[in-house]
Design a protein around this motif. Sequence first.
Motif, PDB file in Angstrom:
ATOM      1  N   TRP A 503       0.810  -1.216   0.000  1.00  7.76           N
ATOM      2  CA  TRP A 503       0.000   0.000   0.000  1.00  7.76           C
ATOM      3  C   TRP A 503       0.849   1.274   0.000  1.00  7.76           C
ATOM      4  N   GLU A 504       1.994   1.242   0.651  1.00  5.33           N
ATOM      5  CA  GLU A 504       2.819   2.456   0.716  1.00  5.33           C
ATOM      6  C   GLU A 504       3.235   2.928  -0.684  1.00  5.33           C
ATOM      7  N   ASN A 505       3.354   1.997  -1.635  1.00  7.93           N
ATOM      8  CA  ASN A 505       3.709   2.379  -3.011  1.00  7.93           C
ATOM      9  C   ASN A 505       2.625   3.240  -3.653  1.00  7.93           C
ATOM     10  N   TYR A 506       1.388   3.080  -3.164  1.00  4.85           N
ATOM     11  CA  TYR A 506       0.244   3.766  -3.785  1.00  4.85           C
ATOM     12  C   TYR A 506      -0.211   4.987  -2.977  1.00  4.85           C
ATOM     13  N   TRP A 507       0.425   5.241  -1.847  1.00  3.66           N
ATOM     14  CA  TRP A 507      -0.008   6.332  -0.985  1.00  3.66           C
ATOM     15  C   TRP A 507      -0.003   7.691  -1.700  1.00  3.66           C
ATOM     16  N   PRO A 508       1.018   8.042  -2.470  1.00  4.70           N
ATOM     17  CA  PRO A 508       0.966   9.347  -3.162  1.00  4.70           C
ATOM     18  C   PRO A 508      -0.249   9.482  -4.088  1.00  4.70           C
ATOM     19  N   PHE A 509      -0.607   8.390  -4.759  1.00  2.00           N
ATOM     20  CA  PHE A 509      -1.754   8.436  -5.682  1.00  2.00           C
ATOM     21  C   PHE A 509      -3.073   8.518  -4.905  1.00  2.00           C
ATOM     22  N   LEU A 510      -3.160   7.768  -3.790  1.00  2.00           N
ATOM     23  CA  LEU A 510      -4.370   7.823  -2.966  1.00  2.00           C
ATOM     24  C   LEU A 510      -4.528   9.213  -2.353  1.00  2.00           C
ATOM     25  N   LYS A 511      -3.423   9.765  -1.863  1.00  2.00           N
ATOM     26  CA  LYS A 511      -3.472  11.093  -1.246  1.00  2.00           C
ATOM     27  C   LYS A 511      -3.916  12.142  -2.264  1.00  2.00           C
ATOM     28  N   TYR A 512      -3.393  12.028  -3.484  1.00  2.00           N
ATOM     29  CA  TYR A 512      -3.806  12.955  -4.546  1.00  2.00           C
ATOM     30  C   TYR A 512      -5.308  12.841  -4.800  1.00  2.00           C
ATOM     31  N   ARG A 513      -5.818  11.623  -4.875  1.00  2.00           N
ATOM     32  CA  ARG A 513      -7.251  11.412  -5.120  1.00  2.00           C
ATOM     33  C   ARG A 513      -8.082  12.039  -4.003  1.00  2.00           C
ATOM     34  N   LEU A 514      -7.658  11.852  -2.765  1.00  2.00           N
ATOM     35  CA  LEU A 514      -8.430  12.353  -1.628  1.00  2.00           C
ATOM     36  C   LEU A 514      -8.426  13.880  -1.568  1.00  2.00           C
ATOM     37  N   LEU A 515      -7.289  14.473  -1.890  1.00  2.00           N
ATOM     38  CA  LEU A 515      -7.173  15.929  -1.752  1.00  2.00           C
ATOM     39  C   LEU A 515      -7.679  16.686  -2.974  1.00  2.00           C
ATOM     40  N   HIS A 516      -7.922  15.969  -4.079  1.00  2.00           N
ATOM     41  CA  HIS A 516      -8.424  16.624  -5.288  1.00  2.00           C
ATOM     42  C   HIS A 516      -9.833  16.144  -5.652  1.00  2.00           C
ATOM     43  N   THR A 517     -10.521  15.572  -4.675  1.00  2.29           N
ATOM     44  CA  THR A 517     -11.888  15.099  -4.889  1.00  2.29           C
ATOM     45  C   THR A 517     -12.773  15.698  -3.803  1.00  2.29           C
ATOM     46  N   THR A 518     -13.926  16.177  -4.173  1.00  7.75           N
ATOM     47  CA  THR A 518     -14.845  16.757  -3.189  1.00  7.75           C
ATOM     48  C   THR A 518     -15.543  15.658  -2.401  1.00  7.75           C
ATOM     49  N   GLY A 519     -16.093  16.047  -1.254  1.00  8.53           N
ATOM     50  CA  GLY A 519     -16.837  15.094  -0.438  1.00  8.53           C
ATOM     51  C   GLY A 519     -18.018  14.514  -1.189  1.00  8.53           C
ATOM     52  N   THR A 520     -18.670  15.352  -1.996  1.00  2.00           N
ATOM     53  CA  THR A 520     -19.819  14.889  -2.783  1.00  2.00           C
ATOM     54  C   THR A 520     -19.395  13.817  -3.783  1.00  2.00           C
ATOM     55  N   GLU A 521     -18.260  14.040  -4.427  1.00  2.00           N
ATOM     56  CA  GLU A 521     -17.760  13.054  -5.393  1.00  2.00           C
ATOM     57  C   GLU A 521     -17.361  11.761  -4.701  1.00  2.00           C
ATOM     58  N   LEU A 522     -16.754  11.885  -3.523  1.00  2.00           N
ATOM     59  CA  LEU A 522     -16.338  10.684  -2.785  1.00  2.00           C
ATOM     60  C   LEU A 522     -17.537   9.847  -2.348  1.00  2.00           C
ATOM     61  N   ARG A 523     -18.653  10.492  -2.066  1.00  2.00           N
ATOM     62  CA  ARG A 523     -19.842   9.748  -1.627  1.00  2.00           C
ATOM     63  C   ARG A 523     -20.362   8.808  -2.713  1.00  2.00           C
ATOM     64  N   ASN A 524     -19.965   9.023  -3.950  1.00  2.00           N
ATOM     65  CA  ASN A 524     -20.371   8.127  -5.033  1.00  2.00           C
ATOM     66  C   ASN A 524     -19.492   6.873  -5.128  1.00  2.00           C
ATOM     67  N   ILE A 525     -18.358   6.901  -4.404  1.00  2.92           N
ATOM     68  CA  ILE A 525     -17.425   5.769  -4.445  1.00  2.92           C
ATOM     69  C   ILE A 525     -17.951   4.637  -3.554  1.00  2.92           C
ATOM     70  N   TYR A 526     -17.811   3.435  -4.048  1.00  3.89           N
ATOM     71  CA  TYR A 526     -18.306   2.256  -3.336  1.00  3.89           C
ATOM     72  C   TYR A 526     -17.659   2.143  -1.952  1.00  3.89           C
ATOM     73  N   GLU A 527     -18.507   1.917  -0.953  1.00  2.00           N
ATOM     74  CA  GLU A 527     -18.131   1.733   0.459  1.00  2.00           C
ATOM     75  C   GLU A 527     -17.751   3.024   1.172  1.00  2.00           C
ATOM     76  N   VAL A 528     -17.857   4.178   0.506  1.00  2.00           N
ATOM     77  CA  VAL A 528     -17.705   5.457   1.210  1.00  2.00           C
ATOM     78  C   VAL A 528     -19.097   5.873   1.672  1.00  2.00           C
ATOM     79  N   GLU A 529     -19.341   5.732   2.958  1.00  3.12           N
ATOM     80  CA  GLU A 529     -20.684   6.004   3.484  1.00  3.12           C
ATOM     81  C   GLU A 529     -20.593   6.461   4.930  1.00  3.12           C
TER      82      GLU A 529
END
Length: 661
Positions: A503-529
């Motif tokens: 997982w540490e190899n993917y942390w920069p990509f995950l962090k980018y996704r989290l910081l460049h995605t709105t809460g509304t957009e994240l709510r559409n992602i599976y298991e984000v509830e």
Amino acid sequence: MIGTKLKVWVTSYEVILALMAIASVLLVWDTNFNYIWLDRMIWVIFSVDIFTRLFRAQNKWEFIKKHPFEFIAIIPFDSIFRLARLVRLMRVLRLFAFINKYFPTIVKILKTNHLDRMVLFVVVIILISSIPIVLIEPSINSITDAIWWAVVTTTTVGYGDISPETNLGRIIAILLMIVGIGIIGAITGSVATFFTKSNKENEHPAILYIKNQLERYPELTHEDIKVMKNMLDSLIKEQSSKVLNKRFITFKGVEKMKAVGIVVEYNPFHNGHAYHLKQSRLISNADIVIAVMSGQFLQRGEPALLPKWQRAKMALSAGVDIVIELPYQFATQKADTFAFGAVSLLSQIGASVLCFGSESGEIEHFYHTLQFLKNNQEKYEEKIKAKMAQGMSYPSATSSAFLELDPNEKIIDLSKPNNILGFQYVKAINDIGINMRALTIPRTKAGYHDERFSSETIASATSIRKSLFTTGGSLSEINSYIPNTTAAVLENYYKTYKQFQRWENYWPFLKYRLLHTTGTELRNIYEVEEGLENRVIEAALTANSFEDFMNIVKTKRYTWTRLQRMCTHILTNTTFDEMNETMKEANYIRLLGMNDNGRRYLNQWKKHASIPLVSKLSSYHGDDIKLDIRASRVYALGAKEEVTQELLQMEYKQPPLYMTK
């Protein structure tokens, strides 16, 4: 009943062939005209037998290569070439052909009830008793006569050509007759036990369970009887469906091989997996082992140590015949959906048996647990809801609710990870309504989550991965826990790609996704509830690593595994709509690899397949496979920059692995 009668006829036929083979050898030197004709008749029978089996064989050349002695043995050297008598020794090959074909069965019979030890004991007794007989009996003049007399007496044949005259000789004769009667009874009992045991091994676990329960009928409770009734109803349903429950199914004269399915991740393949593979083939009596394996991301929501192609190579090298991919929409799910997808695929590809490892090791307990939960379904669901309302995670709530139902000793422990998955496999088989037999073997020596080595040869995949990460990819600590073939794949992969995936190899990509995605957009992602979108965004602002991030986000309600799966879906941008649409059923089978046996099986299966077999991505255009493609692309991003492009192209360019023996 028909199967039992057929087995008796087949056994009798083989015994007659064995006696003919022995008779043919005994007649090697005899020139009597009648004996010569008898030998010719035996030759004709052997010829008809071998050519009939050759005609029925699917692969004739393979059959010839596996039965060389039998073909050589029917060549009539003495008739064609009129050679000297020594040429008649070729008849001995008829006996060798028989031994070559049936020796394993003979050994199994000898091992039954320790018959081999008893036979050895009798041989020793015969040889020892021959010594005093030749010394004290005036009518017995040689050791060969003494041994002949001892054998005749032990077998209670009693020809009468030689009989003891002294009292001591008669006492020895009595002892030999007693031993002979005992060994005849032992042989009869062992043969009967062998075939009875063979029948029981092929019997449906539910039937075995019901039989065992009926033996203690006076002690049965009303609940026990109700469980048996429901099991009988399920058996009637299975019998009526007639799906995949025969040893051979013939399509236009072609025999369909029996397949056992196993559900795996092989992250990586280790000695415990090798044991599971061997036992699955053995106890199911299957011709083919089919592994349905998770792809680039796994059930616990983490990237695989190395890509699916390398793990498929590990599987094939260890003896798996066919490796197919468990699609992303099933592979990265909680236990029930994971099991549903795996069982569906194995059913579609023709597996009639599913074998899994468990802490319980008793398949009857899984069926009993399934029925127990059916009888208490409403109470069970109410307790789960109440406990989750108190802040418990779903796995903890289900385990606690289950224990409060006060299960008896025949109920499996659903707090154990392999028991949980095994139960979901059995439940999926029941819910889908297929006639697939479930078997289980006990998991020993190493627990699923063990992070330390506690045995000399068996270790969990978790502890092996931990060692690889802490030692910088060194295999020195894990060599005793993995087969040589696994070690070779790991070594070659690390040499080429310079790291294993985590997982540490993917942390920069995950962090980018989290910081460049709105809460509304994240709510559409599976298991984000349940407001998790805000929590993960805040955590990403302060976390310096994936482990830091997980420790910040994790709570009593949200387990590490649940959060990892959520992170996987965020990383791959997998939405609720996509998952809900694609996880309803398996619409294709992605082939990762096969060997010679697997290819023969698939050639038969494809003629009657109800869903496509995907060996090239360009040949399948369904929307559901797009999740696998996207997952592989994201997975490649975690590799070193210089090899990322190679991994990206692998999904399209890599054909199914083909391994010849």
